[in-house]
Enzyme design. Structure first.
Site, PDB file in Angstrom:
ATOM      1  N   ARG A  46      12.495  12.744 -27.849  1.00 47.06           N
ATOM      2  CA  ARG A  46      11.090  13.055 -28.122  1.00 47.06           C
ATOM      3  C   ARG A  46      10.244  12.468 -27.008  1.00 47.06           C
ATOM      4  NH1 ARG A  46       9.926   8.512 -27.353  1.00 47.06           N
ATOM      5  NH2 ARG A  46       7.819   8.978 -28.024  1.00 47.06           N
ATOM      6  N   GLY A  47       8.937  12.747 -27.046  1.00 48.88           N
ATOM      7  CA  GLY A  47       8.070  12.348 -25.940  1.00 48.88           C
ATOM      8  C   GLY A  47       7.893  13.553 -25.029  1.00 48.88           C
ATOM      9  N   ALA A  48       6.638  13.813 -24.641  1.00 49.97           N
ATOM     10  CA  ALA A  48       6.318  15.079 -23.961  1.00 49.97           C
ATOM     11  C   ALA A  48       7.173  15.366 -22.720  1.00 49.97           C
ATOM     12  CB  ALA A  48       4.822  15.094 -23.631  1.00 49.97           C
ATOM     13  N   ARG A  89       9.103  22.493 -30.601  1.00 51.81           N
ATOM     14  CA  ARG A  89       7.943  21.676 -30.973  1.00 51.81           C
ATOM     15  C   ARG A  89       6.703  22.282 -30.306  1.00 51.81           C
ATOM     16  NH1 ARG A  89       8.543  15.363 -30.917  1.00 51.81           N
ATOM     17  NH2 ARG A  89       6.867  15.633 -32.441  1.00 51.81           N
ATOM     18  N   GLN A 196       7.775   5.097 -33.887  1.00 52.27           N
ATOM     19  CA  GLN A 196       8.148   5.022 -32.466  1.00 52.27           C
ATOM     20  C   GLN A 196       7.707   3.705 -31.824  1.00 52.27           C
ATOM     21  OE1 GLN A 196       6.696   7.604 -33.968  1.00 52.27           O
ATOM     22  NE2 GLN A 196       7.191   9.561 -33.024  1.00 52.27           N
ATOM     23  N   ASP A 237       0.253  14.265 -24.979  1.00 57.43           N
ATOM     24  CA  ASP A 237       1.121  15.425 -25.180  1.00 57.43           C
ATOM     25  C   ASP A 237       0.512  16.697 -24.616  1.00 57.43           C
ATOM     26  OD1 ASP A 237       1.909  13.422 -27.461  1.00 57.43           O
ATOM     27  OD2 ASP A 237       3.606  14.766 -27.084  1.00 57.43           O
ATOM     28  N   ASN A 247      -2.454  13.335 -28.572  1.00 53.84           N
ATOM     29  CA  ASN A 247      -1.387  12.331 -28.516  1.00 53.84           C
ATOM     30  C   ASN A 247      -1.021  11.994 -29.961  1.00 53.84           C
ATOM     31  OD1 ASN A 247       0.334  10.602 -26.878  1.00 53.84           O
ATOM     32  ND2 ASN A 247      -0.815   8.887 -27.708  1.00 53.84           N
ATOM     33  N   LYS A 248      -0.052  11.112 -30.110  1.00 54.12           N
ATOM     34  CA  LYS A 248       0.457  10.764 -31.441  1.00 54.12           C
ATOM     35  C   LYS A 248      -0.664  10.479 -32.442  1.00 54.12           C
ATOM     36  CE  LYS A 248       3.818  10.784 -32.563  1.00 54.12           C
ATOM     37  NZ  LYS A 248       4.303  11.994 -33.268  1.00 54.12           N
TER      38      LYS A 248
HETATM   39  O1  MRU Z   1       6.319  12.903 -31.727  1.00 54.90           O
HETATM   40  P1  MRU Z   1       6.665  12.252 -30.418  1.00 54.90           P
HETATM   41  O2  MRU Z   1       7.395  10.965 -30.562  1.00 54.90           O
HETATM   42  O3  MRU Z   1       7.347  13.229 -29.479  1.00 54.90           O
HETATM   43  O4  MRU Z   1       5.257  11.911 -29.786  1.00 54.90           O
HETATM   44  C1  MRU Z   1       5.211  11.306 -28.521  1.00 54.90           C
HETATM   45  C2  MRU Z   1       3.864  10.901 -28.105  1.00 54.90           C
HETATM   46  O5  MRU Z   1       2.872  11.163 -28.748  1.00 54.90           O
HETATM   47  C3  MRU Z   1       3.760  10.220 -26.767  1.00 54.90           C
HETATM   48  O6  MRU Z   1       2.732   9.296 -26.761  1.00 54.90           O
HETATM   49  C4  MRU Z   1       3.485  11.283 -25.710  1.00 54.90           C
HETATM   50  O7  MRU Z   1       4.450  12.291 -25.774  1.00 54.90           O
HETATM   51  C5  MRU Z   1       3.463  10.721 -24.350  1.00 54.90           C
HETATM   52  S1  MRU Z   1       5.080  10.359 -23.782  1.00 54.90           S
HETATM   53  C6  MRU Z   1       5.054   9.882 -22.167  1.00 54.90           C
END
Ligand code: MRU
Length: 346
Positions: A46-48, A89, A196, A237, A247-248
């Site tokens: 996970r993570g963009a 996603r 996370q 994201d 973002n999250k």
């Molecule tokens: O749902 P996730 O864990 O994929 O969400 C991730 C985030 O919101 C991160 O902060 C974002 O992707 C930046 S990662 C460099």
């Protein structure tokens, strides 16, 4: 980094299974595109930026394993794989950006032939991977000047090596400042419901020997009130043309709190997170995830049955709460509209 978030192994894509961290460091060997897509959907990765890299590697894997020797059937089959990746996603635009890059190569298959296209797809996936690490390092170099000795830095979710090909965006800034000899303390929101912050960010920072304190999401405001936070640093994201940033979930609340307490709020992200087709954050699709992520903890139900649960995975922070966006080019300040266009086209 002592761990590898994702790795190309020729006949498979090796993914560090983030659902098991920090208890277990276990790798998933994805031998087909479907298992890569499944790993993205279920948040094993996970993570963009990381899911963009995973999707690209999944497509390269599908290409290498495709038995067609005719461009027509090869293209048709790979198009399906690209479509499947796009469905995993919806919010992080890096995923779509990476699939688009792969698709541009795929679309030349009539001219290039199947074998050459397979080679080019693999090279492109590896390029996306390598570029991401280099970009993160540049983000770190630009961002580190914002950190001062003795600072309390608050971050949310995980925007570190685990969320990228390696190093990280928001955490990349902290790693770069630390490597330069600056000493500071990082506060990490636990980041409900997938945790996370407490599971992944705390694990990463601990490995890097950077002092870290974890707090529940609702503690952040109180910590700011006490004067213990000097700066908020988060990832992104998807960033719209005006600077509105998805973002999250919980990031928006932090931005409002930071503004109330006059604390600078920064977003660190690569150009691949910019979506300049979107005029504002209102157009960003927000993923809603399963109710069980909230109603259950560790497989055990904590919520009564028969209630409704709202579980958006992201929120959008309006640009006016953001002091700067740290990219691989430089730190951009308001108004974001013009400058973000420059970074995207370069
Ligand atoms: O749902 P996730 O864990 O994929 O969400 C991730 C985030 O919101 C991160 O902060 C974002 O992707 C930046 S990662 C460099």
């Amino acid at each position: 980094m002592k761990f590898k978030t994702i790795e190309w192994r020729g006949d498979r894509v090796r993914i560090l299974d983030q659902r098991r961290l920090p208890q277990e460091v276990r790798y998933l060997d994805c031998r087909d595109a479907f298992s890569v897509a499944q790993a993205i959907r279920t948040m094993a990765i996970r993570g963009a930026p990381a899911i963009g890299v995973a999707a690209a590697m999944g497509i390269a894997l599908a290409a290498n394993k495709n038995p067609s020797i005719q461009p027509g059937p090869f293209h048709k089959n790979l198009e399906k794989v690209c479509h499947e990746m796009r469905q995993t996603r919806p919010t992080a635009v890096n995923l779509f950006w990476a699939v688009d890059r792969m698709e541009r190569i795929l679309n030349c298959v009539q001219a290039d032939g199947v074998e050459k296209t397979k080679r080019k797809l693999e090279e492109e996936a590896l390029r996306i991977f390598k570029e991401d690490i280099e970009i993160n390092r540049k983000i770190g170099e630009h961002g580190k000047k914002l950190i001062k000795n003795g600072d309390g830095v608050l971050t949310h979710c995980n925007a570190g090596a685990l969320a990228t090909a390696g190093y990280g965006t928001a955490l990349g800034v902290l790693y770069a400042a630390w490597a330069e000899g600056k000493r500071f303390h990082v506060y990490v929101d636990e980041t409900r419901p997938m945790l996370q912050g407490v599971r992944l960010t705390a694990w990463e920072l601990r490995q890097a020997k950077i002092p870290v304190t974890v707090l529940t999401d609702s503690t952040a405001g109180w910590l700011m009130k006490q004067g213990r936070i000097d700066l908020v640093m988060v990832g992104a994201d998807r960033i719209a043309r005006n600077g509105d940033t998805a973002n999250k979930i919980g990031t928006y609340s932090l931005a409002v709190l930071a503004s109330h307490h006059h604390i600078p709020f920064y977003v660190a992200a690569p150009a691949s997170t910019l979506d300049l087709q979107l005029v504002s954050g209102e157009e960003i699709p927000i993923e809603e995830r399963a109710e069980e992520e909230v109603s259950h903890i560790g497989g055990r139900r904590i919520a009564p049955k028969g209630i409704k649960i709202f579980n958006p995975a992201f929120d959008v922070t309006p640009y006016h709460f953001i002091n700067g966006i740290i990219t691989e080019k430089e730190i951009f300040r308001k108004p974001f509209e013009k400058v973000l266009e420059v970074v995207k086209v370069q």
